[in-house]
Design an enzyme around this catalytic site. Sequence first.
Site, PDB file in Angstrom:
ATOM      1  N   ASP A 145       1.051  -1.215  -0.163  1.00  0.00           N
ATOM      2  CA  ASP A 145       0.115  -0.081   0.068  1.00  0.00           C
ATOM      3  C   ASP A 145       0.766   1.329   0.081  1.00  0.00           C
ATOM      4  O   ASP A 145       1.923   1.374   0.569  1.00  0.00           O
ATOM      5  CB  ASP A 145      -0.966   0.077   1.253  1.00  0.00           C
ATOM      6  CG  ASP A 145      -1.913   1.037   1.225  1.00  0.00           C
ATOM      7  OD1 ASP A 145      -2.299   1.513   0.204  1.00  0.00           O
ATOM      8  OD2 ASP A 145      -2.447   1.468   2.345  1.00  0.00           O
ATOM      9  N   HIS A 200      -9.559   5.183  -1.089  1.00  0.00           N
ATOM     10  CA  HIS A 200      -8.406   5.219   0.269  1.00  0.00           C
ATOM     11  C   HIS A 200      -9.305   6.233   1.246  1.00  0.00           C
ATOM     12  O   HIS A 200     -10.171   6.981   0.889  1.00  0.00           O
ATOM     13  CB  HIS A 200      -7.331   5.803  -0.040  1.00  0.00           C
ATOM     14  CG  HIS A 200      -6.525   5.151  -0.968  1.00  0.00           C
ATOM     15  ND1 HIS A 200      -5.237   4.585  -0.427  1.00  0.00           N
ATOM     16  CD2 HIS A 200      -6.435   4.384  -2.403  1.00  0.00           C
ATOM     17  CE1 HIS A 200      -4.693   3.877  -1.303  1.00  0.00           C
ATOM     18  NE2 HIS A 200      -5.552   3.660  -2.484  1.00  0.00           N
ATOM     19  N   GLY A 236     -11.317   4.955   3.678  1.00  0.00           N
ATOM     20  CA  GLY A 236     -12.642   4.386   4.053  1.00  0.00           C
ATOM     21  C   GLY A 236     -13.305   4.482   5.712  1.00  0.00           C
ATOM     22  O   GLY A 236     -14.205   4.466   5.658  1.00  0.00           O
TER      23      GLY A 236
END
Length: 276
Positions: free
Chosen positions: A81, A207, A209
Amino acid sequence: MLVSSQEMLRRAWEEGYAIPSPDFLDSNSARAYCQVAGEFKAPLILSFAEVHLEHLNIQEAALIGKFYAESTDAPIALHLDHGVTFSVIEEAIACGFTSVMIDASKEELAENIRRTREVVELAHAHGVTVEAEIGHVGTEEEGNDHALAENVYTEVAAAQELVRATDVDSLAVSIGTKHGAYKGKPHISFGRLAELNEALGIPLVLHGGSGSGDDNLARCAKGGVAKVNLYTDFIVAARDAVYEQRPDSWPKMLSAGDEAMKDVLRHYYRVLGCAR
């Protein structure tokens, strides 16, 4: 089982649900996430962020992620990530990550395209899928290295140019969410999401969330978002469980945190339509 994210993302995008992508920091969190995936027999994108290299190096993260992914029958992709350093992305691929993100979203479009294309060429040669980002998801937390202070919304034309020029597999877009804990309610642009989904023809990623609202996330999942990144809700839930239960030993403290993180993931599987 350890798999590529390509097929799972495409299926989620086509069928109108999203796959949760929680960041792990250690073996406990990785195990907890993978156990819930196995419980639901649902796909999972198990993520480790470059910014968390202070907790684990890439080799450690790869060993932990692969071990727990292979410990269940659920399809699990191991994802890097917010990769910003090419050498880190290169090492992740060499260590067995099945998916990587190149985050050049702070750069001008031409440089974002150049860096993304470089990663795509390397990753695809090894059967690894690639996520890029355009626009920028900001943060409401001080000291968060993931993001600029403010969002930079994704422009449709720029996103089309990046996708055409790089052959990237999925694209993280900025439509109003932020990293970290919200000080207010997020204002998500579903109109922009619809425009991007129609124009790009690839799975989209959201992104920030955590805390974005269950109804908002469910709507995003039906509108083209195939992957939702989650982190803050997990660490906050683990912290709160420890504070509330006041365990009298280190093993009990770890267990309290693990169970709290599992409950958060169970919740998001249902919210995102990824499991019943």
